[in-house]
Design a protein around this motif. Structure first.
Motif, short mmCIF file in Angstrom:
data_model
loop_
_atom_site.label_atom_id
_atom_site.label_comp_id
_atom_site.label_asym_id
_atom_site.label_seq_id
_atom_site.Cartn_x
_atom_site.Cartn_y
_atom_site.Cartn_z
N PRO A 171 84.97 19.70 8.06
CA PRO A 171 84.34 19.65 9.23
C PRO A 171 82.98 19.17 9.44
O PRO A 171 82.19 19.85 8.79
CB PRO A 171 84.77 20.70 9.93
N GLY A 172 82.76 18.01 10.18
CA GLY A 172 81.26 17.95 10.40
C GLY A 172 80.67 17.18 9.18
O GLY A 172 79.47 16.96 9.36
N TYR A 173 81.42 16.74 8.01
CA TYR A 173 80.61 16.28 7.03
C TYR A 173 80.41 14.77 7.21
O TYR A 173 80.90 14.00 7.68
CB TYR A 173 81.81 16.13 5.98
N THR A 174 78.94 14.57 6.94
CA THR A 174 78.62 13.13 7.02
C THR A 174 77.67 13.12 5.85
O THR A 174 77.22 13.75 5.09
CB THR A 174 77.55 13.00 8.20
N LEU A 175 77.67 11.66 5.22
CA LEU A 175 77.12 11.25 4.15
C LEU A 175 75.37 11.38 4.14
O LEU A 175 75.03 12.03 3.37
CB LEU A 175 77.45 9.82 3.57
N ASP A 176 74.96 11.26 5.38
CA ASP A 176 73.65 11.60 5.31
C ASP A 176 72.88 12.74 5.34
O ASP A 176 72.04 12.88 5.01
CB ASP A 176 73.09 10.56 6.73
N ALA A 177 73.78 13.55 5.92
CA ALA A 177 73.26 15.16 5.91
C ALA A 177 73.79 15.94 4.98
O ALA A 177 73.15 16.90 4.36
CB ALA A 177 73.71 15.61 7.59
N ASP A 178 74.98 15.70 4.57
CA ASP A 178 75.51 16.44 3.48
C ASP A 178 75.79 16.10 2.07
O ASP A 178 76.42 16.69 1.17
CB ASP A 178 76.87 16.70 3.95
N THR A 179 75.08 14.80 1.71
CA THR A 179 74.98 14.39 0.21
C THR A 179 73.44 14.02 -0.12
O THR A 179 72.75 13.94 0.75
CB THR A 179 75.86 13.13 0.06
N TYR A 180 73.43 14.24 -1.29
CA TYR A 180 71.95 13.80 -1.80
C TYR A 180 71.85 12.47 -2.26
O TYR A 180 70.84 11.97 -2.69
CB TYR A 180 71.47 14.90 -2.94
N ASP A 181 72.89 11.79 -2.35
CA ASP A 181 72.97 10.30 -2.81
C ASP A 181 74.01 9.32 -2.19
O ASP A 181 74.21 8.36 -2.72
CB ASP A 181 73.06 10.30 -4.40
N GLY A 182 74.54 9.87 -1.02
CA GLY A 182 75.65 9.17 -0.56
C GLY A 182 77.03 9.32 -1.11
O GLY A 182 78.07 8.70 -0.56
N THR A 183 77.13 10.15 -2.07
CA THR A 183 78.30 10.57 -2.66
C THR A 183 78.59 11.69 -2.90
O THR A 183 79.36 12.66 -2.64
CB THR A 183 78.42 9.73 -4.35
N SER A 233 74.55 21.95 1.93
CA SER A 233 75.59 21.89 3.38
C SER A 233 76.82 21.35 3.05
O SER A 233 77.93 21.68 3.41
CB SER A 233 74.80 21.10 4.66
N GLY A 234 76.95 20.11 2.30
CA GLY A 234 78.07 19.49 1.98
C GLY A 234 78.92 20.55 1.14
O GLY A 234 80.31 20.53 1.14
N GLU A 235 78.40 21.27 0.31
CA GLU A 235 79.13 22.20 -0.60
C GLU A 235 79.83 23.05 0.37
O GLU A 235 81.08 23.50 0.22
CB GLU A 235 78.34 22.80 -1.68
#
Length: 231
Positions: free
Chosen positions: A186-198, A203-205
């Motif tokens: 829920p709410g996961y975005t590559l820009d906010a929740d990853t450190y390299d786009g992957t 927050s992504g964890e």
């Protein structure tokens, strides 16, 4: 109840990460309580860099993360095709009750298209059940990485695989060995929740752990709603 984390680089993490496994451990400690569950698996470490073993580093961001809770079957650069041959002996040895699985991005990015990868999913589940007929599994759909923004063929393959994954889960679900398809975090975005786009940052964890925790709670009444994102 014995949990086994199965995954690729987003699950094993790299030296210095908390990992979503750590976030899930915190959740289980809070909702099930110490002693009510066990984390199983043949590995305990993090990825330490190019050329290093998947289990080479113990440099977790939280040094108090218990060694017993660090166990997993995850590896940097490993996918469904790599885990399908490993899962039967690991389940036979660990007697895992619940598999928490996040795989597929590596397969689609480097090894195979959606259809072949979906066959590896079915092989993986058949072999897990051969080792323990009542094993359960919660499976996360592939989260397309930044490559999908510029590679429409890869983006389409990810979408097609997720459709085939949902079909495999529906086809293979059974009362004695149930399967759950987790929702996209829920709410996961590559820009906010990853450190390299992957790979997930802190927050992504939390969001990946929340997807698994909420599937367990809503589908099987295990644990409770995920609260870590409020920290």
């Amino acid at each position: 109840m014995r949990f086994l984390f199965v995954g690729d680089s987003t699950t094993v993490g790299r030296a210095g990460d908390f990992t979503w496994r750590h976030r899930m451990w915190q959740h289980l400690e809070t909702t099930l309580g110490p002693g009510a569950y066990t984390v199983t698996g043949p590995r305990t470490g993090l990825y330490a860099g190019d050329g290093a073993d998947a289990d080479a580093s113990q440099a977790y961001a939280d040094p108090a993360f218990p060694q017993a809770a660090r166990r997993h079957l995850a590896g940097w650069g490993e996918g469904w095709r790599h885990m399908a041959p490993l899962i039967q002996p690991v389940v036979a040895t660990t007697r895992a009750d619940v598999l928490l699985v996040s795989l597929g991005l590596i397969d689609l990015g480097f090894y195979a298209h959606a259809e072949e990868t979906a066959e590896h999913v079915r092989t993986f589940l058949a072999r897990a059940r051969a080792a323990k007929p009542d094993v359960r599994a919660v499976i996360l759909p592939v989260i397309p990485n930044v490559r999908a923004r510029t590679d429409p063929f890869f983006a389409d393959d990810c979408a097609r695989f997720n459709t085939l994954l949902a079909k495999a889960v529906a086809d293979l679900d059974r009362p004695g060995s149930p399967l759950l398809l987790a929702s996209h975090p829920p709410g996961y975005t590559l820009d906010a929740d990853t450190y390299d786009g992957t790979h997930p940052g802190p927050s992504g964890e939390h969001r990946i752990a929340a997807a698994f925790a909420d599937a367990l709670h809503q589908g099987w009444g295990i644990g409770g709603p995920y609260r870590g994102l409020a920290e």
